[in-house]
Design a protein around this motif. Structure first.
Motif, PDB file in Angstrom:
ATOM      1  N   UNK A 391      44.330  25.240   1.989  1.00 59.75           N
ATOM      2  CA  UNK A 391      45.264  25.325   3.006  1.00 59.75           C
ATOM      3  C   UNK A 391      44.862  24.594   4.281  1.00 59.75           C
ATOM      4  N   UNK A 392      43.976  23.275   4.064  1.00 55.79           N
ATOM      5  CA  UNK A 392      43.480  22.669   5.374  1.00 55.79           C
ATOM      6  C   UNK A 392      44.670  21.736   6.131  1.00 55.79           C
ATOM      7  N   UNK A 393      45.556  21.713   5.283  1.00 59.25           N
ATOM      8  CA  UNK A 393      46.876  21.271   6.281  1.00 59.25           C
ATOM      9  C   UNK A 393      47.647  22.229   7.176  1.00 59.25           C
ATOM     10  N   UNK A 401      34.928  22.115  11.743  1.00 55.79           N
ATOM     11  CA  UNK A 401      34.381  23.347  12.250  1.00 55.79           C
ATOM     12  C   UNK A 401      35.526  24.368  12.838  1.00 55.79           C
ATOM     13  N   UNK A 402      36.457  24.418  11.981  1.00 58.30           N
ATOM     14  CA  UNK A 402      37.367  25.707  12.200  1.00 58.30           C
ATOM     15  C   UNK A 402      36.979  26.922  12.003  1.00 58.30           C
ATOM     16  N   UNK A 407      35.460  32.506   8.831  1.00 59.09           N
ATOM     17  CA  UNK A 407      35.892  33.777   8.262  1.00 59.09           C
ATOM     18  C   UNK A 407      36.300  34.009   6.683  1.00 59.09           C
ATOM     19  N   UNK A 408      37.034  32.973   6.380  1.00 61.86           N
ATOM     20  CA  UNK A 408      37.400  32.990   4.954  1.00 61.86           C
ATOM     21  C   UNK A 408      36.391  33.045   4.290  1.00 61.86           C
TER      22      UNK A 408
END
Lengths: 665, 211
Positions: A391-393, A401-402, A407-408
């Motif tokens: 789901x990077x979009x 670096x999100x 956490x995921x």
């Protein structure tokens, strides 16, 4: 209104006031076992002295005109009914001719004088009726093949005055037997048909048009006449019943014409019914469970007692986004429904500690340990690869670096420690992402993920047995619900349904936007209205594509391409509504098979005739409670039938059940 | 309806999860690259028609999920494929070691004479490289399969890999046609031979759509 269909051939001058065919004798005290499970008809009979009796007559007392009906078909399957119209007199062939050894066979008839009837109840989703003439024991149990016991009850209530027991709305206590015949003039509305258990009656009316077109039509029209005569009194202005009935009749008659073939002869007409599904009701979606309702559903301690009611509401309309964070924890079995706020607080503390101790297990692993632990390394490598492409979009997971990706990954690695044997399987990150997106919190997301995985663990079997089993079940459901399409797929080498693999593995996650998948998932988590409803979602999507797939003669590759390309082009509410419509079509189909019943978690025919013996005790409140529980245990279906309106803290919540959609059909 | 191609080849991309199968396919079919591709669940395919020695060749390229667990499902799609790309990631030793397993998997599930090719992808990531080009070449020699290093990201060798595989399939197919139909005309008679081929459904060639 006279419901009588007199049978002058009977030696005794008694009159059948109402007859219901396709009724199996399941249990009767003092009867030889050989009599059990034989099929017959259940009647309300008016005797010469005006007393009335409930009679069950085995079918083998009755000959069937071989010109009009195939003998074997009639015995094995009583769905098709032959009506005979001779000299303008309405008479049933089935109850007409009497065999020569009638006298001996007559002993097998079961008679329950209505004078003596104390209590009766309807269970198993209108498939079973039990009668008792003395408290403490159900003497006779009948099984209604057409699942239409409520119609029998409706007529029986013309002859006895009943009260419902407090604890079990399916049990009736006879207050006053043999009330006078003026009650026969009761209107449709007064027959309780629209005020109580309405949904089943209306639906069965529709399905009866298919099974017994003429008879049902006559009944319905006579009821309609009453409504015209008596207006809307007794309806309390709730609904314009007559309009609804007219509408229903018109539509159902049209459907009946399509589904039946009529062979005309001088003396009689034969109506044979093709095994088609009843018309599909169009079921409107409800509004999402609102915060106000949700808070009102909790007692002062924060407990939620009316769990089934809540699930019903969620099934109908989903959950308002603002309370999803809270509600999902219940739906995903993280928060038990019956826990108070204080207990939940303690649980959260315990679960938080448990999570972090599992997280520490992999966090504290040294490089050397990891180097010598290939099984962990393999799992970690899979997680890392997938986290970077989940789901990077979506803004929540986008960009380098999100922190949400961390956490995921942490949750998935902790899950590896929680269930090392299952480990990480592709698709899990898809399952987790919307949970994390909604809940935001690492610990909550983990435990909700655990709950979701528990529901779909078999999707990730090492040998994929769970997936293959579901694909097979899907194929079976499709064959029943949409045989034409199933046939096309089989011809195109696509009968294994592998093209639906992605749908099933991650519960349609790749087919819908985040907004829509949240709605679909929360509805599916309720496990309503039956087991494997997600397979009916597949059937609904495929059914909508049926015309394209068949008319364009799509082959193996085109089918896969077409199905894959449906992604993000699907309307979640429409699909849910269609799937529910198909569900009602399937379960109301006269030719419903045990195979389909098993898939949908409904009691099977063989099961219901063997497990439910009629010796359990009625009427005492304790045993009633047990009885209710037992019936609930047979499947979600029974529960759904029962709930119409729920009351919580003075707040009335109307659950739109089958009534509304049946009328809107 | 007239077909817009002379040949239809079914190709297959297999290899470990995350080696870049979908990226290679996306580069070849759309000439684009996206670093944050989603993982493939189940199976999908893309189409590109290329020109090969004056013939229009439609390539139908199937992309599969890489994780071993899904192999029982994905192998169902091996059937009828004429060419297989075995992909590993040069920055991942394990994916290279697994090529042997993938080859065994092909032997069990695909036709014996399927054309194969090994691709060492992500060769742009020189700093992270774990598998040398020499080892890749050595493995290819061992199995007598063609080998090339690619970068879907930098668009390196992807095009030539597919052209090579397609050309090999075409050559093998024409050779078989010659062998099975020695009396046939030397050139310009594809259509006739194709028709004759179609009457021999046992032939490997029956799986190709000709003209």
């Amino acid at each position: 209104m006279s419901r009588s269909s007199s049978v002058e051939d009977l030696p005794e001058q008694c009159k059948d006031l109402f007859t219901q065919d396709g009724v199996l004798l399941k249990a009767c005290l003092g009867r030889p076992v050989t009599d059990l499970n034989s099929i017959g008809m259940l009647c309300i009979v008016q005797n010469q002295d005006n007393s009335k009796t409930i009679e069950w007559r085995p079918n083998d007392l009755i000959t069937i005109d071989s010109d009009t009906q195939d003998q074997e078909w009639a015995v094995v399957n009583t769905i098709g009914i032959t009506m005979s119209f001779a000299k303008g007199r309405r008479q049933r062939t089935l109850s007409g001719n009497i065999t020569s050894d009638y006298a001996t066979a007559r002993a097998r008839i079961i008679k329950i004088p209505i004078e003596e009837l104390k209590t009766f109840r309807v269970t198993r989703n209108n498939q079973q009726m039990q009668f008792s003439t003395k408290p403490g024991v159900w003497q006779t149990t009948f099984y209604f093949q057409h699942g239409n016991a409520e119609i029998f009850v409706a007529y029986l209530k013309n002859h006895v005055k009943t009260a419902k027991t407090r604890h079990d709305r399916n049990t009736y206590v006879v207050v006053e037997p043999n009330i006078e015949s003026q009650v026969l003039n009761k209107s449709f509305a007064e027959l309780d048909i629209f005020t109580e258990n309405t949904t089943d009656v209306v639906w069965n009316l529709v399905s009866n048009f298919k099974q017994r077109p003429y008879e049902t039509t006559m009944e319905a029209f006579s009821k309609l006449t009453d409504i015209v005569y008596y207006g809307n009194e007794g309806v309390n202005g709730k609904r314009d019943v007559s309009e609804e009935v007219v509408d229903l009749l018109t539509k159902s008659m049209n459907a009946m014409e399509e589904a039946t073939t009529v062979t005309k002869s001088d003396e009689y007409e034969v109506i044979s019914v093709k095994p088609t599904l009843p018309p599909r009701p169009s079921i409107p979606r409800g509004t999402p469970l609102s915060p106000e309702k949700w808070w009102a559903l909790q007692d002062t301690e924060g407990r939620i007692t009316e769990v089934e009611g809540v699930k019903q509401l969620i099934f109908r309309g989903g959950v308002a986004h603002s309370i999803r964070q809270c509600v999902w924890k219940y739906l995903l079995d993280y928060h038990p429904w019956h826990m108070s706020n204080a207990e939940l607080k303690a649980l959260t503390k315990k679960k938080t500690e448990e999570y972090f101790s599992m997280k520490l297990q992999w966090r504290s692993m040294t490089e050397g340990q990891e180097a010598r632990f290939s099984e962990y390394r393999d799992r970690k490598s899979l997680v890392e690869k997938d986290v970077n492409r989940t789901d990077r979009t979506h803004p929540f997971f986008a960009g380098d670096n999100n922190p949400n990706l961390v956490i995921l990954q942490d949750i998935l690695l902790t899950y590896v420690m929680y269930n090392f044997d299952l480990g990480y399987v592709q698709g899990m990150s898809d399952i987790l992402a919307p949970l994390l997106l909604l809940l935001g919190n690492e610990v909550d997301s983990f435990w909700c993920f655990v709950g979701f995985m528990d529901k779909i663990a078999s999707n990730f079997d090492m040998d994929q047995a769970g997936m293959k089993h579901q694909l097979l079940q899907l194929q079976q459901l499709l064959t029943f619900a949409s045989p034409e399409l199933a046939n096309h797929l089989a011809q195109k080498d696509s009968g294994n349904m592998y093209f639906c693999f992605r749908w099933l593995l991650v519960w349609f996650k790749r087919e819908f936007s985040h907004r829509d998948i949240m709605r679909l998932w929360e509805v599916l988590w309720t496990s309503l209205p039956c087991a494997n409803f997600h397979l009916l979602i597949c059937v609904a999507i495929l059914d909508a594509e049926k015309d394209i797939l068949i008319s364009k003669d799509y082959g193996f590759t085109e089918i896969l391409k077409h199905v894959n390309d449906l992604s993000m082009c699907l309307d979640v509410d429409k699909i849910l509504s269609t799937a529910e419509g198909i569900y009602h079509q399937v379960v109301s189909a006269p030719h419903l098979t045990d195979q389909i019943r098993i898939i949908l978690g409904l009691p099977t025919m063989s099961n219901s005739t063997s497990t439910h013996s009629g010796s359990d005790a009625p009427t005492t409140s304790k045993s009633e409670t047990n009885g209710t529980k037992e019936d609930q245990g047979t499947g979600m279906f029974g529960q759904e039938m029962d709930e119409d309106t729920l009351e919580y803290n003075g707040l009335q919540i109307c659950i739109v059940t089958k009534t509304v959609w049946a009328l809107l059909a | 309806m007239a077909k817009t191609y002379d040949y239809l080849f079914k190709l297959l991309l297999i290899g470990d999860s995350g080696v870049g199968k979908t990226s290679i396919l996306f580069r070849f079919s759309e000439d684009a690259f996206n670093i944050s591709f989603i993982s493939t669940i189940g199976i999908d395919f893309k189409i590109r028609t290329i020109d090969l020695d004056g013939k229009k060749v439609k390539l139908q390229i199937w992309d599969t999920a890489g994780q071993e667990r899904f192999r029982t499902i994905t192998t169902a799609y091996y059937r009828g494929s004429m060419g297989i790309m075995l992909v590993y990631d040069v920055t991942n030793e394990k994916s290279f070691e697994n090529i042997k397993n993938w080859i065994r998997n092909i032997e069990e599930n695909a036709s014996a004479d399927v054309e194969k090719m090994i691709l060492g992808n992500k060769c742009d990531l020189e700093a992270k490289r774990q598998v040398s080009k020499e080892r890749g070449e050595q493995l290819a020699v061992e199995y007598q399969i063609k080998f090339i290093e690619t970068s879907a990201k930098d668009s390196l060798n992807v095009e030539s890999a597919f052209y090579t595989l397609a050309r090999d399939i075409k050559a093998k197919m024409e050779k078989k046609q010659e062998a099975s139909n020695p009396a046939g005309a030397r050139s310009g008679a594809h259509q006739i031979r194709a028709n004759e081929q179609q009457r021999k459904p046992t032939s490997w060639l029956s799986r190709c759509s000709l003209l």
